[in-house]
Scaffold this motif. Structure first.
Motif, PDB file in Angstrom:
ATOM      1  N   ASP A  77       0.807  -1.222   0.000  1.00 33.82           N
ATOM      2  CA  ASP A  77       0.000   0.000   0.000  1.00 33.82           C
ATOM      3  C   ASP A  77       0.841   1.272   0.000  1.00 33.82           C
ATOM      4  N   ARG A  78       2.181   1.158   0.054  1.00 30.17           N
ATOM      5  CA  ARG A  78       3.039   2.347   0.033  1.00 30.17           C
ATOM      6  C   ARG A  78       3.976   2.375  -1.165  1.00 30.17           C
ATOM      7  N   LEU A  79       3.934   1.315  -1.955  1.00 28.84           N
ATOM      8  CA  LEU A  79       4.912   1.201  -3.035  1.00 28.84           C
ATOM      9  C   LEU A  79       4.755   2.288  -4.096  1.00 28.84           C
ATOM     10  N   ASP A  80       3.516   2.750  -4.338  1.00 31.17           N
ATOM     11  CA  ASP A  80       3.283   3.727  -5.403  1.00 31.17           C
ATOM     12  C   ASP A  80       3.407   5.168  -4.925  1.00 31.17           C
ATOM     13  N   GLU A  81       3.894   5.381  -3.704  1.00 32.95           N
ATOM     14  CA  GLU A  81       4.024   6.739  -3.169  1.00 32.95           C
ATOM     15  C   GLU A  81       5.475   7.209  -3.274  1.00 32.95           C
ATOM     16  N   HIS A  82       5.643   8.488  -3.615  1.00 38.71           N
ATOM     17  CA  HIS A  82       6.959   9.126  -3.689  1.00 38.71           C
ATOM     18  C   HIS A  82       7.900   8.282  -4.572  1.00 38.71           C
ATOM     19  N   GLY A  83       9.123   8.087  -4.113  1.00 39.58           N
ATOM     20  CA  GLY A  83      10.083   7.274  -4.874  1.00 39.58           C
ATOM     21  C   GLY A  83      10.268   5.897  -4.282  1.00 39.58           C
ATOM     22  N   ASN A  84       9.266   5.396  -3.591  1.00 41.27           N
ATOM     23  CA  ASN A  84       9.395   4.117  -2.892  1.00 41.27           C
ATOM     24  C   ASN A  84       9.694   2.968  -3.851  1.00 41.27           C
TER      25      ASN A  84
END
Length: 398
Positions: free
Chosen positions: A216-223
């Motif tokens: 659920d955080r992979l598509d945020e910022h440059g993650n």
């Protein structure tokens, strides 16, 4: 029977209904707190199922990054024992350790020896002070975690510069290695460290938080960019999920107590419950202070009070106290009748001569009656009460 029923109905001991009325508020609050804790535990256990597992599609799983790596030709293999993780270390392999703090000291030492000579890449995810100093000598975890989760790279590491801002905020690290890359600083301490080995072929990466690997955080910022670059530098990725059931390379010093296995959150929660219980006990406890006179809610007849007090004396076999009370009351009432001040009513040398002159009787009998020893049994106590009553009637007789 009527007197006994009256005494029973005016008892000071709280009834079961009164106890429930007083305690139902606290009981209700505890029930709500318990229900809330169970609900939160169920929800969190559901949401955290398969955390950091590359096979899990749950929000806290890591299947998305494993799929993206597979598209780039990197095969991912999940291992759950130390033997498998140690055997998989190699120059063409990236070894990811999901929860290093679960490893015992012996397991940490063995794992370090396995990947130190492999010249591959090792990624330690959220390694705290319990593991980082053994798995990455020369690196120290700061007790205070980062207040911000999203941080800027602020370093020369190419992977970090290409990824840009990422969610690495978590455990913060400091190191004595001069050639280390310290990236994503939070208050001057890095949340991502890259430490090259002596030959420069392999390296160890300490990642302060697992957020860049979560679905659920992979598509945020440059993650996603940072995760793919850290895990995709070799053709093989070994994803090690430590387990408490793994007994590989455990020694006698690795035995853990029940409290060592409990998460810190449960320990803090239990401490808070104890503090709340202590505060509730202090709130409901009886205060020991000066006596405050107050009006009785009901009028109690003197006969009921006397009988109740007599029952208490009888229950404790306090015939001496009962006899002293009877004699003292009689002396107090007789003194004004024979012309003796009340302040001298309990002095034999003042009361007995005046009383003997008034009755024209034997002073020895009066002394034994008014100042004698306590009665030996209940019959003698009753006889004493009758004699005192007869004496007072005789004095009052015109």
């Amino acid at each position: 029977m009527t007197t006994e029923a009256t005494l029973t109905s005016t008892s000071a001991s709280p009834t079961a209904r009164q106890v429930w009325t007083r305690a139902r508020g606290i009981a209700l609050a505890l029930a709500v707190l318990l229900a809330g804790a169970i609900a939160v535990a169920v929800i969190r256990s559901d949401a955290r199922h398969g955390e950091l597992d590359p096979r899990s599609a749950d929000p806290y799983g890591s299947r998305a990054v494993a799929e993206l790596l597979a598209d780039r030709g990197v095969d991912t293999r999940v291992v759950t024992t130390l033997d498998e993780a140690a055997a998989a270390a190699g120059p063409d392999t990236t070894l990811l350790v999901a929860v290093p703090d679960l490893l015992t000291p012996s397991q940490q030492t063995r794992l370090r020896n396995a990947f130190a000579e492999s010249h591959g890449r090792t990624v330690l995810v959220a390694s705290g002070s319990a593991s980082i100093e053994r798995l990455a000598p020369g690196v120290t975890a700061d007790p205070a975690t980062s207040l911000d989760s999203t941080l800027a790279p602020d370093c020369a590491l190419p992977a970090a510069r290409r990824a840009g801002t990422a969610d690495t905020g978590g455990v913060r690290y400091s190191t004595t290695h001069l050639g280390a890359d310290a990236c994503y600083p939070s208050e001057r301490l890095a949340t991502l460290l890259r430490i090259p080995d002596q030959r420069g072929d392999g390296d160890t990466i300490a990642l302060g938080a697992p957020d860049i690997l979560l679905n659920d955080r992979l598509d945020e910022h440059g993650n996603a960019s940072l995760a793919l670059q850290l895990l995709g530098s070799r053709p093989h990725l070994v994803w090690y999920l430590p387990s408490l059931s793994d007994t590989s390379a455990t020694g006698p010093d690795d035995e853990r107590s029940f409290f060592d296995l409990l998460p810190s959150g449960w320990l803090w929660g239990t401490l808070q419950l104890f503090i709340a219980a202590a505060l509730a006990a202090l709130w409901r406890a009886r205060r020991l202070g000066p006596l405050v006179p107050e009006k009785l809610p009901v009028a109690i007849r003197a006969s009921e009070t006397a009988e109740g007090r007599a029952r208490l004396y009888r229950k404790t076999d306090a015939r001496d106290r009962a006899a002293n009370a009877l004699r003292a009351t009689t002396r107090t009432r007789l003194a004004p009748l024979v012309g003796v001040p009340v302040t001298q009513a309990h002095a034999p040398e003042a009361l007995l001569p005046a009383l003997s002159a008034h009755l024209h009787g034997d002073g020895q009998d009066l002394h034994a009656l008014l100042f004698g020893p306590p009665p030996s049994d209940d019959a003698a106590l009753i006889a004493l009460a009758d004699r005192l009553d007869a004496l007072e009637r005789e004095v009052r007789r015109p």
